[in-house]
Design a protein around this motif. Structure first.
Motif, PDB file in Angstrom:
ATOM      1  N   UNK A   8     -26.635  10.029  56.352  1.00 35.46           N
ATOM      2  CA  UNK A   8     -25.218  10.387  56.233  1.00 35.46           C
ATOM      3  C   UNK A   8     -24.784  10.556  54.788  1.00 35.46           C
ATOM      4  N   UNK A   9     -25.708  10.316  53.845  1.00 37.29           N
ATOM      5  CA  UNK A   9     -25.423  10.544  52.437  1.00 37.29           C
ATOM      6  C   UNK A   9     -24.764   9.380  51.713  1.00 37.29           C
ATOM      7  N   UNK A  10     -24.767   8.205  52.324  1.00 31.09           N
ATOM      8  CA  UNK A  10     -24.134   7.049  51.694  1.00 31.09           C
ATOM      9  C   UNK A  10     -25.066   6.365  50.694  1.00 31.09           C
ATOM     10  N   UNK A  11     -26.366   6.470  50.917  1.00 36.35           N
ATOM     11  CA  UNK A  11     -27.366   5.896  50.012  1.00 36.35           C
ATOM     12  C   UNK A  11     -28.186   7.064  49.478  1.00 36.35           C
ATOM     13  N   UNK A  12     -28.317   7.126  48.151  1.00 31.63           N
ATOM     14  CA  UNK A  12     -29.032   8.255  47.554  1.00 31.63           C
ATOM     15  C   UNK A  12     -30.538   7.995  47.461  1.00 31.63           C
ATOM     16  N   UNK A  13     -31.260   8.936  46.879  1.00 29.03           N
ATOM     17  CA  UNK A  13     -32.721   8.842  46.799  1.00 29.03           C
ATOM     18  C   UNK A  13     -33.185   7.720  45.872  1.00 29.03           C
ATOM     19  N   UNK A  14     -32.279   7.173  45.077  1.00 25.28           N
ATOM     20  CA  UNK A  14     -32.614   6.045  44.204  1.00 25.28           C
ATOM     21  C   UNK A  14     -32.278   4.710  44.870  1.00 25.28           C
ATOM     22  N   UNK A  15     -31.842   4.785  46.130  1.00 24.93           N
ATOM     23  CA  UNK A  15     -31.509   3.571  46.861  1.00 24.93           C
ATOM     24  C   UNK A  15     -30.170   2.973  46.487  1.00 24.93           C
ATOM     25  N   UNK A  16     -29.269   3.785  45.939  1.00 27.45           N
ATOM     26  CA  UNK A  16     -27.955   3.305  45.517  1.00 27.45           C
ATOM     27  C   UNK A  16     -26.847   3.848  46.417  1.00 27.45           C
ATOM     28  N   UNK A  17     -25.812   3.048  46.586  1.00 35.94           N
ATOM     29  CA  UNK A  17     -24.653   3.444  47.378  1.00 35.94           C
ATOM     30  C   UNK A  17     -23.866   4.499  46.615  1.00 35.94           C
ATOM     31  N   UNK A  18     -23.637   5.628  47.261  1.00 38.58           N
ATOM     32  CA  UNK A  18     -22.852   6.722  46.686  1.00 38.58           C
ATOM     33  C   UNK A  18     -21.455   6.657  47.311  1.00 38.58           C
TER      34      UNK A  18
ATOM     35  N   UNK B  67     -18.512   7.753  46.354  1.00 35.75           N
ATOM     36  CA  UNK B  67     -17.671   8.954  46.393  1.00 35.75           C
ATOM     37  C   UNK B  67     -18.053   9.850  47.564  1.00 35.75           C
ATOM     38  N   UNK B  68     -19.340   9.980  47.843  1.00 39.12           N
ATOM     39  CA  UNK B  68     -19.768  10.776  49.006  1.00 39.12           C
ATOM     40  C   UNK B  68     -19.314  10.114  50.294  1.00 39.12           C
ATOM     41  N   UNK B  69     -19.477   8.800  50.380  1.00 40.49           N
ATOM     42  CA  UNK B  69     -19.064   8.076  51.590  1.00 40.49           C
ATOM     43  C   UNK B  69     -17.575   8.246  51.845  1.00 40.49           C
ATOM     44  N   UNK B  70     -16.787   8.123  50.796  1.00 42.89           N
ATOM     45  CA  UNK B  70     -15.332   8.265  50.932  1.00 42.89           C
ATOM     46  C   UNK B  70     -14.978   9.678  51.378  1.00 42.89           C
ATOM     47  N   UNK B  71     -15.535  10.686  50.724  1.00 47.33           N
ATOM     48  CA  UNK B  71     -15.211  12.077  51.066  1.00 47.33           C
ATOM     49  C   UNK B  71     -15.659  12.436  52.481  1.00 47.33           C
ATOM     50  N   UNK B  72     -16.837  11.980  52.888  1.00 50.25           N
ATOM     51  CA  UNK B  72     -17.307  12.290  54.242  1.00 50.25           C
ATOM     52  C   UNK B  72     -16.422  11.654  55.293  1.00 50.25           C
ATOM     53  N   UNK B  73     -15.993  10.422  55.054  1.00 43.99           N
ATOM     54  CA  UNK B  73     -15.122   9.755  56.020  1.00 43.99           C
ATOM     55  C   UNK B  73     -13.755  10.407  56.098  1.00 43.99           C
ATOM     56  N   UNK B  74     -13.269  10.929  54.980  1.00 46.19           N
ATOM     57  CA  UNK B  74     -11.955  11.590  54.979  1.00 46.19           C
ATOM     58  C   UNK B  74     -11.949  12.830  55.865  1.00 46.19           C
ATOM     59  N   UNK B  75     -13.116  13.394  56.135  1.00 44.94           N
ATOM     60  CA  UNK B  75     -13.192  14.557  57.028  1.00 44.94           C
ATOM     61  C   UNK B  75     -12.857  14.171  58.465  1.00 44.94           C
ATOM     62  N   UNK B  76     -13.063  12.906  58.790  1.00 43.35           N
ATOM     63  CA  UNK B  76     -12.879  12.463  60.169  1.00 43.35           C
ATOM     64  C   UNK B  76     -11.591  11.683  60.400  1.00 43.35           C
ATOM     65  N   UNK B  77     -11.057  11.070  59.357  1.00 43.45           N
ATOM     66  CA  UNK B  77      -9.863  10.254  59.516  1.00 43.45           C
ATOM     67  C   UNK B  77      -8.730  10.838  58.689  1.00 43.45           C
ATOM     68  N   UNK B  78      -7.622  11.127  59.327  1.00 44.37           N
ATOM     69  CA  UNK B  78      -6.502  11.802  58.663  1.00 44.37           C
ATOM     70  C   UNK B  78      -5.313  10.883  58.416  1.00 44.37           C
ATOM     71  N   UNK B  79      -5.214   9.793  59.146  1.00 37.19           N
ATOM     72  CA  UNK B  79      -4.102   8.868  58.973  1.00 37.19           C
ATOM     73  C   UNK B  79      -4.140   8.304  57.552  1.00 37.19           C
TER      74      UNK B  79
END
Length: 134
Positions: free
Chosen positions: A58-68, A70-82
């Motif tokens: 889902x793009x929350x953890x990058x290839x270096x094993x770190x939490x991304x 900004x990607x997690x926030x942006x992807x979730x904003x696509x699904x939640x509008x409130x």
């Protein structure tokens, strides 16, 4: 998420469930085992690399094993509008960014950090976890 509509939750589950199922299959884990782990509330019940598989897909953890965050926030904003949900997503993302500062023994493999991330999400009451979509 309190303001999420049934349609938003259904749309998110439609995207996420196949990813959870694919990762579970890769690790020989049944959906029943995931459900059992959820009921037990025990993250050690499952292979932590399952969490990495899911978060990486889902793009929350990058290839270096770190939490991304900004990607997690942006992807979730696509699904939640409130607005309250969006603010909650941003709060959780920023709060859980601290997992990148934790020492892990598997380096950039990402399994241990993914487990830490899931633990943070659960602690912060995030609904977007591997447990929510089986």
């Amino acid at each position: 998420f309190q303001g999420a509509t049934e349609e938003e939750i259904t749309a998110l589950r439609a995207v996420v469930r196949p990813l959870v199922e694919d990762c579970a299959k890769q690790f020989g884990i049944t959906i029943e085992k995931i459900t059992e782990a959820k009921k037990a509330g025990n993250l050690n019940f499952l292979d932590s690399c399952l969490y990495y598989c899911f978060f990486n897909k889902v793009g929350f953890i990058d290839s270096k094993g770190l939490f991304d965050a900004s990607t997690a926030i942006e992807k979730n904003k696509k699904y939640f509008k409130d607005e309250a949900d969006v603010q909650n997503i941003e709060r959780i993302g920023k709060k859980c960014l601290s997992v990148n500062e934790e020492t892990v023994s598997d380096g950039d493999k990402g399994c241990e950090r993914s487990k830490l991330l899931l633990s943070c999400f659960l602690k912060e009451k995030a609904d977007f976890t591997v447990f929510q979509f089986q």
